[in-house]
Design a protein around this motif. Structure first.
Motif, PDB file in Angstrom:
ATOM      1  N   VAL A  50       0.853  -1.180   0.000  1.00  0.00           N
ATOM      2  CA  VAL A  50       0.000   0.000   0.000  1.00  0.00           C
ATOM      3  C   VAL A  50       0.895   1.238   0.000  1.00  0.00           C
ATOM      4  O   VAL A  50       1.794   1.364   0.842  1.00  0.00           O
ATOM      5  N   VAL A  51       0.657   2.133  -0.949  1.00  0.00           N
ATOM      6  CA  VAL A  51       1.435   3.362  -1.090  1.00  0.00           C
ATOM      7  C   VAL A  51       0.476   4.541  -1.090  1.00  0.00           C
ATOM      8  O   VAL A  51      -0.564   4.495  -1.749  1.00  0.00           O
ATOM      9  N   GLU A  52       0.820   5.588  -0.346  1.00  0.00           N
ATOM     10  CA  GLU A  52       0.049   6.824  -0.380  1.00  0.00           C
ATOM     11  C   GLU A  52       0.882   7.889  -1.070  1.00  0.00           C
ATOM     12  O   GLU A  52       2.052   8.089  -0.724  1.00  0.00           O
ATOM     13  N   VAL A  53       0.281   8.556  -2.057  1.00  0.00           N
ATOM     14  CA  VAL A  53       0.991   9.600  -2.806  1.00  0.00           C
ATOM     15  C   VAL A  53       0.195  10.892  -2.768  1.00  0.00           C
ATOM     16  O   VAL A  53      -1.034  10.880  -2.670  1.00  0.00           O
ATOM     17  N   GLY A  54       0.903  12.018  -2.840  1.00  0.00           N
ATOM     18  CA  GLY A  54       0.260  13.310  -2.940  1.00  0.00           C
ATOM     19  C   GLY A  54      -0.083  13.620  -4.382  1.00  0.00           C
ATOM     20  O   GLY A  54       0.143  12.794  -5.279  1.00  0.00           O
ATOM     21  N   PRO A  55      -0.621  14.815  -4.643  1.00  0.00           N
ATOM     22  CA  PRO A  55      -0.992  15.181  -6.022  1.00  0.00           C
ATOM     23  C   PRO A  55       0.166  15.033  -7.006  1.00  0.00           C
ATOM     24  O   PRO A  55      -0.028  14.659  -8.159  1.00  0.00           O
ATOM     25  N   GLY A  56       1.387  15.300  -6.536  1.00  0.00           N
ATOM     26  CA  GLY A  56       2.537  15.184  -7.424  1.00  0.00           C
ATOM     27  C   GLY A  56       2.965  13.765  -7.708  1.00  0.00           C
ATOM     28  O   GLY A  56       3.844  13.529  -8.545  1.00  0.00           O
ATOM     29  N   GLY A  57       2.352  12.804  -7.022  1.00  0.00           N
ATOM     30  CA  GLY A  57       2.734  11.405  -7.226  1.00  0.00           C
ATOM     31  C   GLY A  57       1.644  10.559  -7.865  1.00  0.00           C
ATOM     32  O   GLY A  57       1.751   9.327  -7.900  1.00  0.00           O
ATOM     33  N   ARG A  58       0.605  11.207  -8.394  1.00  0.00           N
ATOM     34  CA  ARG A  58      -0.503  10.455  -8.997  1.00  0.00           C
ATOM     35  C   ARG A  58      -0.051   9.647 -10.212  1.00  0.00           C
ATOM     36  O   ARG A  58      -0.726   8.692 -10.601  1.00  0.00           O
ATOM     37  N   TRP A  59       1.088  10.026 -10.800  1.00  0.00           N
ATOM     38  CA  TRP A  59       1.588   9.294 -11.965  1.00  0.00           C
ATOM     39  C   TRP A  59       1.848   7.826 -11.640  1.00  0.00           C
ATOM     40  O   TRP A  59       1.870   6.986 -12.543  1.00  0.00           O
ATOM     41  N   VAL A  60       2.045   7.496 -10.357  1.00  0.00           N
ATOM     42  CA  VAL A  60       2.312   6.097  -9.978  1.00  0.00           C
ATOM     43  C   VAL A  60       1.177   5.191 -10.439  1.00  0.00           C
ATOM     44  O   VAL A  60       1.396   4.064 -10.884  1.00  0.00           O
ATOM     45  N   ALA A  61      -0.063   5.683 -10.343  1.00  0.00           N
ATOM     46  CA  ALA A  61      -1.216   4.872 -10.751  1.00  0.00           C
ATOM     47  C   ALA A  61      -1.250   4.656 -12.258  1.00  0.00           C
ATOM     48  O   ALA A  61      -1.918   3.723 -12.730  1.00  0.00           O
ATOM     49  N   GLU A  62      -0.567   5.508 -13.030  1.00  0.00           N
ATOM     50  CA  GLU A  62      -0.526   5.334 -14.478  1.00  0.00           C
ATOM     51  C   GLU A  62       0.524   4.305 -14.861  1.00  0.00           C
ATOM     52  O   GLU A  62       0.365   3.582 -15.853  1.00  0.00           O
ATOM     53  N   PRO A  92       8.757  -6.929  -3.372  1.00  0.00           N
ATOM     54  CA  PRO A  92       8.399  -5.641  -2.764  1.00  0.00           C
ATOM     55  C   PRO A  92       9.605  -4.747  -2.515  1.00  0.00           C
ATOM     56  O   PRO A  92       9.495  -3.517  -2.561  1.00  0.00           O
ATOM     57  N   GLY A  93      10.766  -5.347  -2.269  1.00  0.00           N
ATOM     58  CA  GLY A  93      11.959  -4.552  -2.008  1.00  0.00           C
ATOM     59  C   GLY A  93      12.318  -3.638  -3.159  1.00  0.00           C
ATOM     60  O   GLY A  93      12.952  -2.591  -2.965  1.00  0.00           O
ATOM     61  N   SER A  94      11.886  -4.017  -4.372  1.00  0.00           N
ATOM     62  CA  SER A  94      12.195  -3.189  -5.537  1.00  0.00           C
ATOM     63  C   SER A  94      11.470  -1.846  -5.492  1.00  0.00           C
ATOM     64  O   SER A  94      11.827  -0.921  -6.219  1.00  0.00           O
ATOM     65  N   LEU A  95      10.453  -1.730  -4.624  1.00  0.00           N
ATOM     66  CA  LEU A  95       9.701  -0.483  -4.521  1.00  0.00           C
ATOM     67  C   LEU A  95      10.389   0.554  -3.633  1.00  0.00           C
ATOM     68  O   LEU A  95       9.907   1.678  -3.515  1.00  0.00           O
ATOM     69  N   ARG A  96      11.514   0.178  -3.012  1.00  0.00           N
ATOM     70  CA  ARG A  96      12.254   1.172  -2.237  1.00  0.00           C
ATOM     71  C   ARG A  96      12.703   2.326  -3.132  1.00  0.00           C
ATOM     72  O   ARG A  96      12.681   3.484  -2.737  1.00  0.00           O
ATOM     73  N   ARG A  97      13.125   1.976  -4.363  1.00  0.00           N
ATOM     74  CA  ARG A  97      13.541   3.017  -5.295  1.00  0.00           C
ATOM     75  C   ARG A  97      12.382   3.973  -5.584  1.00  0.00           C
ATOM     76  O   ARG A  97      12.568   5.184  -5.708  1.00  0.00           O
ATOM     77  N   ILE A 126       5.452   4.635   1.578  1.00  0.00           N
ATOM     78  CA  ILE A 126       4.955   3.268   1.660  1.00  0.00           C
ATOM     79  C   ILE A 126       4.259   3.104   3.013  1.00  0.00           C
ATOM     80  O   ILE A 126       4.835   3.409   4.063  1.00  0.00           O
ATOM     81  N   VAL A 127       3.025   2.640   2.999  1.00  0.00           N
ATOM     82  CA  VAL A 127       2.251   2.467   4.223  1.00  0.00           C
ATOM     83  C   VAL A 127       2.419   1.065   4.791  1.00  0.00           C
ATOM     84  O   VAL A 127       2.608   0.871   5.991  1.00  0.00           O
ATOM     85  N   SER A 128       2.345   0.070   3.919  1.00  0.00           N
ATOM     86  CA  SER A 128       2.505  -1.316   4.353  1.00  0.00           C
ATOM     87  C   SER A 128       3.043  -2.149   3.183  1.00  0.00           C
ATOM     88  O   SER A 128       2.884  -1.747   2.021  1.00  0.00           O
ATOM     89  N   PRO A 129       3.722  -3.270   3.477  1.00  0.00           N
ATOM     90  CA  PRO A 129       3.981  -3.836   4.805  1.00  0.00           C
ATOM     91  C   PRO A 129       4.963  -2.981   5.605  1.00  0.00           C
ATOM     92  O   PRO A 129       5.768  -2.246   5.028  1.00  0.00           O
ATOM     93  N   GLN A 130       4.904  -3.107   6.923  1.00  0.00           N
ATOM     94  CA  GLN A 130       5.690  -2.260   7.802  1.00  0.00           C
ATOM     95  C   GLN A 130       7.190  -2.429   7.566  1.00  0.00           C
ATOM     96  O   GLN A 130       7.948  -1.454   7.595  1.00  0.00           O
ATOM     97  N   SER A 157      12.233  -0.127   5.796  1.00  0.00           N
ATOM     98  CA  SER A 157      13.392  -0.254   4.918  1.00  0.00           C
ATOM     99  C   SER A 157      13.549   0.975   4.032  1.00  0.00           C
ATOM    100  O   SER A 157      14.662   1.464   3.806  1.00  0.00           O
ATOM    101  N   ALA A 158      12.424   1.493   3.531  1.00  0.00           N
ATOM    102  CA  ALA A 158      12.465   2.688   2.678  1.00  0.00           C
ATOM    103  C   ALA A 158      12.949   3.894   3.471  1.00  0.00           C
ATOM    104  O   ALA A 158      13.740   4.712   2.976  1.00  0.00           O
ATOM    105  N   ARG A 159      12.491   4.029   4.731  1.00  0.00           N
ATOM    106  CA  ARG A 159      12.936   5.146   5.568  1.00  0.00           C
ATOM    107  C   ARG A 159      14.434   5.044   5.840  1.00  0.00           C
ATOM    108  O   ARG A 159      15.154   6.054   5.799  1.00  0.00           O
TER     109      ARG A 159
END
Length: 319
Positions: free
Chosen positions: A244-256, A280-285, A296-300, A305-307
């Motif tokens: 689960v990922v939360e993005v702001g208006p500037g990150g809406r491109w992720v859904a595309e 999932p580790g590939s999403l750190r980038r 990244i909201v979850s998994p914890q 790891s991203a932080r």
């Protein structure tokens, strides 16, 4: 385009019931009842005799017209209860799941199709299990590819009606095409005049396209590394871990760019995106690339790891 094909399919299914109850119906009356021209009705009637109750070619609808009236010669033959063989059930389930993903399909129709698919799965037994291991990808219309290719070679702007899964809506926009590329499906990278930003469009989500006389004039931008896009656009499976990922208006491109299960609106104009990733580790980038525009909201474990990766990067800059 996809919307027209869906409308025609819906209309022809209704035609079968309508004509069964009205032997010898007048062409003009039927066309008027369905709100289409007589030519469109005749085109539908040319297709119906190719349909029937068997994938093997038997029990086809014997429907014809003399231009004035419509005759259905074997309505009783095709009214017998349908019994599907295992291969027929598998083919029908795969097709139903594929149609349910088509852009432009009305939500009511999509829900009805999914309910019917669930009932068929229950009745099909083992055949349903086999069908779940198969999938169909609708490639872009040949005309869409040809128009994009021509626009790039002639440096002309394009007008699109485009289905956006993130918002589940069709939008109109003008774009200056930059290039075509394929990563599983075929994509166009372009400068979107609606958002005034670079966007990537999946060609099979283009509902309608027109080549404009205006010159294409995208601003000078550095082309993205396709290896990065490949990791973003890779297809995932239902068995892959959920992220689960939360993005702001500037990150809406992720859904595309990223295939996802859902994209829910947030009060600040951002999105809460649920997706699956084989690694999932590939999403750190992705998290590092988003910066303040997402987290990244979850998994914890992945969020932690991203932080940590972000802290290490900041520490390296500090040194």
């Amino acid at each position: 385009m996809a919307g027209n094909a869906i409308d025609q399919t819906r209309r022809m299914l209704s035609l079968v019931t309508y004509l069964r109850e009205r032997p010898g119906a007048r062409v003009a009356d039927v066309a008027r009842a369905f709100g289409i021209s007589e030519d469109e009705l005749i085109a539908d009637l040319d297709v119906l005799p190719l349909c029937g109750t068997s994938f093997r070619g038997g029990d086809l609808l014997d429907i014809d017209t003399d231009g004035e009236r419509i005759w259905w010669h074997n309505p009783d033959d095709v009214a017998e209860p349908l019994r599907l063989a295992a291969d027929e059930a598998t083919a029908l389930l795969v097709a139903a799941r594929a149609v349910a993903t088509l852009p432009g399909l009305r939500e009511g129709d999509r829900d009805a199709l999914l309910r019917a698919t669930a009932k068929l799965e229950a009745a099909a037994g083992e055949a349903a299990g086999a069908s779940s291991r198969l999938s169909v990808i609708f490639e872009s219309e040949g005309g869409v590819f040809a128009d994009v290719d021509r626009a790039i070679s002639e440096r002309r702007r394009l007008w699109l009606r485009y289905y956006s899964p993130a918002r589940d809506e069709i939008t109109e926009r003008e774009v200056d095409p930059i290039r075509l590329f394929a990563v599983g499906r075929t994509y166009m990278e372009a400068w979107c005049r609606l958002s005034e930003a670079r966007r990537t469009f999946r060609l099979d989500r283009v509902v309608e396209i027109k080549l404009l006389d205006d010159a294409s004039d995208p601003p000078p931008i550095e082309l993205r590394d396709l290896s990065d896009l490949s990791s973003a656009l890779v297809q995932t499976g239902a068995e892959d871990p959920e992220v689960v990922v939360e993005v702001g208006p500037g990150g809406r491109w992720v859904a595309e760019y990223y295939p996802h299960d859902s994209a829910d609106e947030l009060p600040d104009g951002g999105l809460r995106i649920t997706l699956r990733a084989p690694d999932p580790g590939s999403l750190r980038r992705l998290a590092l690339r988003l910066g303040r525009d997402g987290r990244i909201v979850s998994p914890q474990e992945l969020a932690d790891s991203a932080r940590d990766a972000a802290r290490q990067a900041l520490a390296a800059y500090g040194e």
